[in-house]
Structure formats: structure tokens, C-alpha cells
Design an enzyme around this catalytic site. Structure first.
Site, PDB file in Angstrom:
ATOM      1  N   LYS A 114       0.825  -1.206   0.000  1.00  0.00           N
ATOM      2  CA  LYS A 114       0.000   0.000   0.000  1.00  0.00           C
ATOM      3  C   LYS A 114       0.859   1.257   0.000  1.00  0.00           C
ATOM      4  CE  LYS A 114      -4.324  -1.766   1.882  1.00  0.00           C
ATOM      5  NZ  LYS A 114      -5.326  -1.668   2.948  1.00  0.00           N
ATOM      6  N   LYS A 196      -5.792 -13.461  -8.763  1.00  0.00           N
ATOM      7  CA  LYS A 196      -7.013 -13.494  -7.976  1.00  0.00           C
ATOM      8  C   LYS A 196      -7.949 -12.366  -8.418  1.00  0.00           C
ATOM      9  CE  LYS A 196      -8.266 -12.398  -3.295  1.00  0.00           C
ATOM     10  NZ  LYS A 196      -7.850 -12.002  -1.977  1.00  0.00           N
ATOM     11  N   LYS A 199     -10.997  -6.445  -6.269  1.00  0.00           N
ATOM     12  CA  LYS A 199     -11.795  -5.241  -6.478  1.00  0.00           C
ATOM     13  C   LYS A 199     -10.950  -4.084  -6.980  1.00  0.00           C
ATOM     14  CE  LYS A 199     -11.700  -4.325  -1.507  1.00  0.00           C
ATOM     15  NZ  LYS A 199     -12.061  -5.107  -0.345  1.00  0.00           N
TER      16      LYS A 199
END
Ligand code: TRP
Length: 332
Positions: A114, A196, A199
Site C-alpha cells: 500500500k 485473484k 476489487k
């Protein structure tokens, strides 16, 4: 009577959950609620570690609750609440900060990811994210935490912090265990089946959002990548695209992979992709309708949250008060 074990999980409020989140988290919860005393939180305090639009955050908080309910999580059986409604989370987080080392937080995988993605805003909250999560879990004397693999490290650090505290003082926190979802239910991106379904994927066409209407769902499945050859067979190594579609079909119809393969024996990829799309849309449509119905009933939703916050606070404050006592906070 044997006491039931305590289960804790949370999701950050967002409007772009995917069918991966539905299968990996929320649907599992509806099964788990019968076997555990469950707490399901809406983690809005974690959400602000990256910049949010305030009006959206307010809205997604309610729509997340409506989604939990629409998926069948029962407010009579489970405690559903908003993290910021229970101040003990922030309070325990502060104490646990003093039992957590800067170095261990700097090494957390998600923090590093992040920080790279939000280089302009590497705030203290982002670094402290795992400690807040430890506070979430430990406040409820949690036995099990159902999470995806991406959260494994966070559950590990929660255990480390709890053990550290217990060793310095005396047993205070239960040591939680992560509960990983069953294999086979991992859903990958429709356009890049090696990844995967996420979102935050760059291309939304590889992702089925829970808010996608039927036409959108069908269109995305029609464009899903398949593999060379024409056989519809489960073989994740050689046929990652087809195998992912078979997994999705199996999860959404409740059939086994073998039954799914049998359904499409001798059929072409076109029919196959359409059928998978329809199976998914058939499950999503009623959830979307129920979610919309609930969202129109704000006073009901607020009632659920008010009662959830009260029940959660009672348990959380008991743990917090023990902690305060042990560390020497003068209590009145
Ligand atoms: N960090 C989790 C996620 O992004 C959400 C979360 C917050 C959580 N607190 C938690 C999950 C406690 C399990 C337990 O998915």
C-alpha cells in the site's frame, strides 16, 4: 451446555466488492453463524487509512450492512456493527501500539504494497493498520478469524501481540486462530486467470462486482478468456481460464466440479460461458433486490447497528477494562 467459540471478522466498507468477496467471506459467514458466536464488523476505521470521499464512506457503511443482511446473516444470531461505534477499538489500539515494534510494522507485506500504491499518503494509520486489526480481534476474546490469505500475516501479528502482552502481565487475551476458507473456492480474474479476482483490478471487465446487473455479468463472462483446445475440463495448470469458470459455476450452482464438467460435455465455449454468466446472475439478482429493499428502510438498518454497537461494546469494554487494570491505568 458447551460454550460456543467466538468468531470475528470484518470487511472495509466499499461499493465494489466482487463475487470473490461474496464467496470467500460473506457466504461462508452465513454458514459459520450457526456454529459460532459471531461478530461481523464494518471496518470504517481501517478504511480511512487511504483517502475516502466522506459521503461515499457514509453510504457504503449502510450498504455493507444491507449486503450482510441480504446474504442471510441474521442479526438475531450475530453481532453486526460499525467499528467506529465502539470506541474500545481505538482505545485498545493505542495500548497495543506500545507493545508493537516499528520494525515489525515496516515489514508487513500489505503495508509495503500500500505504501507503494499510495506513495503520496503513507500515513501513520496505514502503518498502524495491523495493530488496529489486532485490537478488533482481541477485544472479543476471539477463537477464530475467517480471513483470506492476504490477511494471514495480520492474524499472525495479532497472535504475537497478544502473546507478548499475556507474557508480560498474565493471561488477558485469548490467542486467536486464522480460519482459511476451503480450497477450490478461489476465484480468479476473468481476463487474467493467473491473478485473484480483485476489487482493485486495473481492468473492471475481468471482475464481477456484486452490483453488476445481469447484462453486465453476461457480457463480462462472454469476454472471459478460455484456453486453447475446446474441451471443458478442470485442469488449472493447462486450462486456467476454463478451470476458473468451472469453479465459479460449481460455487454458484452448488454442483461439484465433476458435475459441472458433465453439464458441458460436448458443448462449446460460447454456451459454456453464457451458462456460467447466467448461474452467477441468478444468484446475484435476488441479493441485489433484497439489498435495495433494506437500504430503503434506514430506520431498520440503524436499529440493527444500534443494537450491534451495544452488544459489541459490552464485550469489548470488559476486555479493555482488564487491560487498563493490568497496565496500571487508574480507574474510577
Ligand atoms: N483488514 C481486513 C480486510 O481488509 C478487514 C478487517 C479489519 C478484519 N479488522 C478485521 C478482518 C478483523 C478480520 C478481523 O479484509
Amino acid at each position: 451446555m458447551e460454550e460456543r467459540k467466538i468468531l470475528y471478522s470484518a470487511i472495509q466498507p466499499t461499493n465494489n466488492l466482487t463475487i470473490g468477496n461474496l464467496i470467500g467471506a460473506i457466504k461462508n459467514w452465513t454458514n459459520l453463524q450457526n456454529d459460532y458466536d459471531c461478530y461481523f464488523a464494518i471496518a470504517n476505521m481501517h478504511a480511512i487509512t487511504v483517502r475516502q470521499v466522506p459521503a461515499d464512506l457514509r453510504q457504503t457503511t449502510l450498504s455493507m450492512l444491507a449486503l450482510y443482511l441480504a446474504c442471510g446473516i441474521d442479526p438475531e444470531k450475530c453481532v453486526m456493527y460499525v467499528q467506529s461505534h465502539v470506541p474500545a477499538h481505538a482505545e485498545l489500539c493505542w495500548v497495543l501500539n506500545t507493545f508493537t515494534y516499528v520494525g515489525e510494522m515496516e515489514r508487513m507485506t500489505q503495508f509495503k504494497d500500500k505504501s507503494a500504491r499510495h506513495a503520496e499518503n503513507i500515513n501513520m494509520g496505514l502503518m498502524d493498520y495491523p495493530v488496529l486489526m489486532a485490537a478488533d480481534i482481541l477485544l472479543y476474546q476471539t477463537d477464530v478469524v475467517p480471513v483470506g490469505l492476504d490477511q494471514r500475516q495480520h492474524v499472525e501479528i495479532s497472535r504475537d501481540i497478544a502473546q507478548r502482552f499475556n507474557n508480560i502481565y498474565s493471561p488477558t487475551f485469548k490467542i486467536p486462530e486464522a480460519l482459511y476458507m476451503k480450497v477450490g473456492a478461489k476465484i480468479n480474474d476473468l481476463l487474467d486467470p493467473s491473478k485473484k479476482m480483485s476489487k482493485s483490478a486495473e481492468n473492471p471487465n475481468g471482475v464481477i462486482y456484486l452490483s453488476d446487473d445481469k447484462d453486465t455479468v453476461i457480457r463480462k463472462f462472454k469476454r472471459a478468456v478460455t484456453d486453447s483446445g475446446s474441451e471443458i475440463k478442470y485442469d488449472p495448470e493447462a486450462k486456467p481460464g476454463v478451470s476458473n469458470l468451472l469453479t465459479i459455476y460449481s460455487v454458484f450452482t452448488g454442483k461439484t466440479i465433476a458435475e459441472a464438467e458433465a453439464d458441458f460435455a460436448g458443448k462449446g465455449y460460447g454456451d459454456f460461458k453464457l451458462a456460467v454468466g447466467e448461474a452467477v446472475a441468478d444468484k446475484l439478482t435476488p441479493i441485489q433486490k433484497e439489498q435495495a429493499r433494506l437500504l430503503a428502510d434506514k430506520s431498520y438498518l440503524e436499529g440493527v447497528l444500534r443494537s450491534g454497537a451495544e452488544r459489541a461494546s459490552r464485550t469489548a469494554n470488559r476486555t479493555l477494562s482488564k487491560v487498563y487494570k493490568k497496565i496500571g491505568f487508574y480507574q474510577l
